[in-house]
Design an enzyme around this catalytic site. Structure first.
Site, PDB file in Angstrom:
ATOM      1  N   ASN A   1       0.854  -1.200   0.000  1.00  0.00           N
ATOM      2  CA  ASN A   1       0.000   0.000   0.000  1.00  0.00           C
ATOM      3  C   ASN A   1       0.883   1.241   0.000  1.00  0.00           C
ATOM      4  O   ASN A   1       2.108   1.144  -0.012  1.00  0.00           O
ATOM      5  CB  ASN A   1      -0.949  -0.033   1.201  1.00  0.00           C
ATOM      6  CG  ASN A   1      -0.177  -0.118   2.502  1.00  0.00           C
ATOM      7  OD1 ASN A   1       0.591   0.768   2.838  1.00  0.00           O
ATOM      8  ND2 ASN A   1      -0.364  -1.217   3.229  1.00  0.00           N
TER       9      ASN A   1
ATOM     10  N   ASP B   1      -4.761  -6.138   5.243  1.00  0.00           N
ATOM     11  CA  ASP B   1      -5.823  -6.917   5.882  1.00  0.00           C
ATOM     12  C   ASP B   1      -5.835  -8.355   5.385  1.00  0.00           C
ATOM     13  O   ASP B   1      -6.209  -9.260   6.101  1.00  0.00           O
ATOM     14  CB  ASP B   1      -7.184  -6.260   5.615  1.00  0.00           C
ATOM     15  CG  ASP B   1      -7.290  -4.938   6.356  1.00  0.00           C
ATOM     16  OD1 ASP B   1      -6.852  -4.892   7.521  1.00  0.00           O
ATOM     17  OD2 ASP B   1      -7.773  -3.947   5.774  1.00  0.00           O
TER      18      ASP B   1
END
Ligand code: C5P
Length: 392
Positions: free
Chosen positions: A207, A276
């Protein structure tokens, strides 16, 4: 940090004395008022005139005829915030450790009522010599602060530690001398940066977290006197001074490392943008587009590190972060309840990710305190002050 501070810059006889001219310039630029003391040997490398021309208020040289006062060694540090000896030779360390006072600088060190910091500069064998190390230990026990030395190639051609820190690094290290020790000796565990979840040996999912906010918090905690362990995902950032850093790649590695370390810490600050999900069917070999077409990626959930730490029987004081695109405070508060933590630092993705500034809200059970937009370093200092207030 240095505005209005009175600093006495003491220069001794080392080739690194030329760097003290730049150091003086930087100190003045950051708002300090600087007086200079030069030993006789220092004056063989640079002249008092150089420091005067660069803006030193007074340059004490040990020439008794030069001064109005008969006690320049007392006057020099009288109302000073810091006596900074840079470069500090083996000779001045030996004299200071013994309490000798046979020239203006050693006398000024003995008379100083302000903190004294040394930036050593000497040949690496002189630095490692037992006598020098004994003197350093003695001076540290007496309360002196040591900045460096750095290691690298030396003027004499030898390689090893003994080089004086660069002027910018000295300024950075000096912050420790002026920061309030809000978390003195407190042990703080911090996660920072992104995680990287491999798809195959060359591809992965990550990310846009830069790690800047987490590293700034690690630095602010260290400057506040904490013993800091930083568990970092992949970043290009330099480890802040005094911080113990453990590098990890995946969320699972970050989880394993945090769970191994956490019992040694009283505070846990979870800044990392942890993935996640990880790829359940990651491939050991590079996926080839010729044969297989578009691969099907199957995800499985990663453990929630913050929630797992907060659920421990002897959990440290836990702080989480929430990066949201909307409904900032509601989402952050939901996270606070879900993960059972007392404080969430909420920020909008657009304000935080990959930027040098941040706009955050401290979200607690019954309060939401917005901070104005500030550098990540400033946000870090505010957060450390807030945590110190909560834990003390
Ligand atoms: O659940 P969410 O990712 O939105 O929560 C963000 C907070 O939880 C951050 O403090 C982050 O470091 C932490 N977190 C974690 N482990 C995960 C996911 C998030 O520690 N797997």
């Amino acid at each position: 940090m240095l505005t209005g501070k009175k600093i006495v810059l003491a220069v001794t006889g080392s080739i690194a004395a030329y760097k003290s001219c730049e150091l003086l310039r930087l100190l003045i630029k950051r708002g300090a008022e600087v007086r200079v003391i030069m030993t006789e040997a220092a004056q063989r490398f640079v002249t008092p005139l150089t420091f005067e021309a660069l803006g030193a208020q007074t340059v004490y040289t040990g020439d008794w005829d030069q001064h109005q006062s008969a006690i320049p060694h007392i006057d020099a540090t009288k109302d000073a915030s810091l006596l900074l000896v840079a470069p500090a030779t083996a000779n001045i360390l030996a004299k200071a450790a013994q309490g000798m006072a046979d020239d203006i600088l050693s006398a000024a060190i003995l008379a100083a009522r302000c903190p004294v910091a040394y930036a050593p500069a000497m040949n690496t064998y002189m630095w490692h010599n037992q006598a020098t190390q004994r003197n350093v230990t003695q001076l540290t026990q007496d309360g002196a602060l040591f900045l460096g030395p750095a290691s690298g190639e030396q003027a004499c051609g030898d390689i090893g530690s003994g080089r004086m820190l660069e002027p910018e690094e000295i300024l950075e290290a000096l912050k420790g001398a002026f920061s309030p020790r809000l978390l003195d000796r407190c042990r703080v565990l911090i996660t920072a940066g992104p995680t990287y979840e491999p798809i195959d040996p060359v591809r992965g999912i990550t990310n846009r977290s830069s790690g800047k906010q987490g590293y700034a918090i690690a630095k602010a905690a260290a400057l506040a006197g904490a013993e800091v362990t930083l568990v970092s995902g992949p970043t290009n950032l330099k480890t802040p001074a005094g911080v113990r850093r453990i590098d990890v790649t995946t969320a699972q590695e970050m989880y394993d490392t945090v769970m191994r370390e956490v019992s040694q810490h009283e505070i846990f600050i979870s800044v990392a943008a942890v993935a996640d999900w990880r790829v359940a069917n990651s491939s050991e070999h590079k996926l080839k587009k010729e044969f297989s077409g578009a691969p099907e990626i199957i995800f499985e959930e990663n453990p929630d590190i913050l929630a797992s730490v907060a659920a421990l029987e002897n959990a440290p004081y836990c702080v989480g972060f929430a990066a949201e695109t909307d409904n900032l405070i509601d989402n952050a508060r939901a996270k606070l309840y879900r993960k059972h933590v007392p404080l969430i630092v909420a920020n909008l993705v657009s304000d935080a990710m990959n930027q040098d500034t941040n706009t955050v809200v401290f979200v607690e059970r019954d309060a939401a305190t917005p901070l104005t937009k500030a550098t990540k370093e400033h946000v870090a200092q505010e957060l450390i002050a807030k945590i110190a207030q909560e834990v003390n």
